[in-house]
Motif scaffolding. Structure first.
Motif, short mmCIF file in Angstrom:
data_model
loop_
_atom_site.label_atom_id
_atom_site.label_comp_id
_atom_site.label_asym_id
_atom_site.label_seq_id
_atom_site.Cartn_x
_atom_site.Cartn_y
_atom_site.Cartn_z
N ARG A 194 0.71 4.27 15.29
CA ARG A 194 -0.04 4.85 16.38
C ARG A 194 -1.20 3.90 16.66
N GLU A 195 -1.47 3.55 17.91
CA GLU A 195 -2.58 2.65 18.24
C GLU A 195 -3.74 3.49 18.76
N ALA B 112 3.21 7.76 5.07
CA ALA B 112 1.88 7.61 5.69
C ALA B 112 2.01 7.61 7.21
N GLU B 113 1.09 8.26 7.88
CA GLU B 113 0.92 8.06 9.32
C GLU B 113 0.19 6.73 9.48
N GLY C 204 1.99 17.07 1.59
CA GLY C 204 3.17 16.21 1.52
C GLY C 204 3.19 15.16 2.61
N LYS C 205 2.42 15.42 3.68
CA LYS C 205 2.32 14.42 4.76
C LYS C 205 0.85 14.05 4.98
N ASP C 206 0.03 14.42 4.00
CA ASP C 206 -1.41 14.23 4.14
C ASP C 206 -1.82 12.83 3.68
N ARG C 207 -1.38 11.87 4.49
CA ARG C 207 -1.62 10.47 4.14
C ARG C 207 -1.77 9.63 5.40
N ALA D 289 0.84 -1.21 0.00
CA ALA D 289 0.00 0.00 0.00
C ALA D 289 0.87 1.25 0.00
N GLU D 290 1.92 1.24 0.79
CA GLU D 290 2.73 2.46 0.93
C GLU D 290 3.47 2.81 -0.37
N LYS D 291 3.79 1.80 -1.17
CA LYS D 291 4.46 2.03 -2.46
C LYS D 291 3.58 2.76 -3.47
N GLN D 292 2.27 2.76 -3.25
CA GLN D 292 1.34 3.33 -4.23
C GLN D 292 1.38 4.85 -4.27
N ASP D 293 2.10 5.46 -3.33
CA ASP D 293 2.17 6.92 -3.26
C ASP D 293 3.48 7.27 -2.56
#
Ligand code: 9D3
Length: 245
Positions: free
Chosen positions: A135-136, A84-85, A110-113, A76-80
């Motif tokens: 983050r939990e 990501a937070e 730029g960090k809006d993920r 998932a993280e590779k898609q953008d």
């Protein structure tokens, strides 16, 4: 760029009603947010498509396996390119409140993920938490069957804060938990009498000053009676405001 929300789940179909309705739907149509569902099971590697197994050391229930979830997160993280937070929905997490919602809705360009991980198990292999350092977040002290509904609660609370997400009518009324932390006053609409129950005279008086005063009193009364915790926080804030003057 719109806020990007990735959702990792074993039950992606649970999300279609919520994300395809009302404000979450409108926010996506207006390009304020995009939703990206990943089925964790697509990253299982054995013949049985396993995503969980019995806990080492014994005990009830099943535990989500680390390798499958790591692969799903990395995919998932590779898609953008934006970082990501990562948020793991968990009964052990910090309790969700409006302050946390505002923080997550207010990510800079730029960090809006956000990447949300919803499990449907007794737990996650601890190396998921150690390795992904998410983050939990919990939505409250009651037991649900999984993290999917909490993920939807979080998404709904976030997207309605995105600038332009609310219609003009909704926007103005969106103060109840925002500004002063008091509960809302009672509301009435047609008919003026219903099953023997009327409407407080003041609301029909046309006296806007009197109406505002009545509503302010009702908000205080309700908050003191129903939510002493919110009332104490409100008093504390008023006190601090005084001190700063
Ligand atoms: C017997 C121990 N249980 C913890 C109270 C195990 C357990 C039950 C249910 C572990 C996970 C779950 C599924 N719940 C969630 O994933 C969850 C949740 C919740 O149940 N309540 C409030 N917030 C959340 S966020 C994720």
């Amino acid at each position: 760029m719109p806020l990007r929300i990735d959702i990792l789940t074993l039950f992606p179909e649970m999300f279609s009603a919520v994300l395809g309705t009302s404000i979450p739907k409108r926010a996506a149509e207006k390009n304020l947010v995009s939703y990206h569902l990943t089925n964790i099971r697509d990253f299982a590697t054995d013949a049985h498509q396993s995503v969980d197994d019995k806990p080492f050391g014994g005990g009830p229930g099943m535990v989500m396996m680390a390798p499958v979830l790591f692969d799903a997160v990395e995919h998932a993280e590779k898609q953008d390119t934006r970082p990501a937070e990562r948020i793991l929905l968990s009964p052990q997490g910090e309790r969700l409140d409006q302050r946390l919602v505002e923080e997550l809705a207010g990510k800079e360009p730029g960090k809006d993920r956000l990447l949300l991980i919803a499990g449907h198990y007794e737990g996650f292999d601890e190396r998921i938490i150690e390795g992904l350092r998410p983050r939990e977040v919990s939505v409250g002290d009651y037991v649900l069957s999984g993290g999917e509904l909490p993920a939807m609660v979080l998404i709904d609370a976030i997207v309605r804060l995105l600038p332009g997400a609310l219609g003009a009518e909704d926007g103005a009324a969106d103060e109840s938990f925002g500004s002063d932390g008091l509960l809302e006053h009672p509301q009435y609409t047609r008919p003026r009498e219903f099953r023997g129950m009327g409407v407080p005279d003041v609301l029909l008086s046309g006296n806007h000053g009197a109406i505002a005063k009545w509503r302010a009193e009702q908000r205080q009364l309700r908050t003191r009676q129903r939510r002493p915790d919110l009332w104490q926080a409100h008093l504390k804030r008023r006190e601090d405001d005084e001190d700063r003057k």
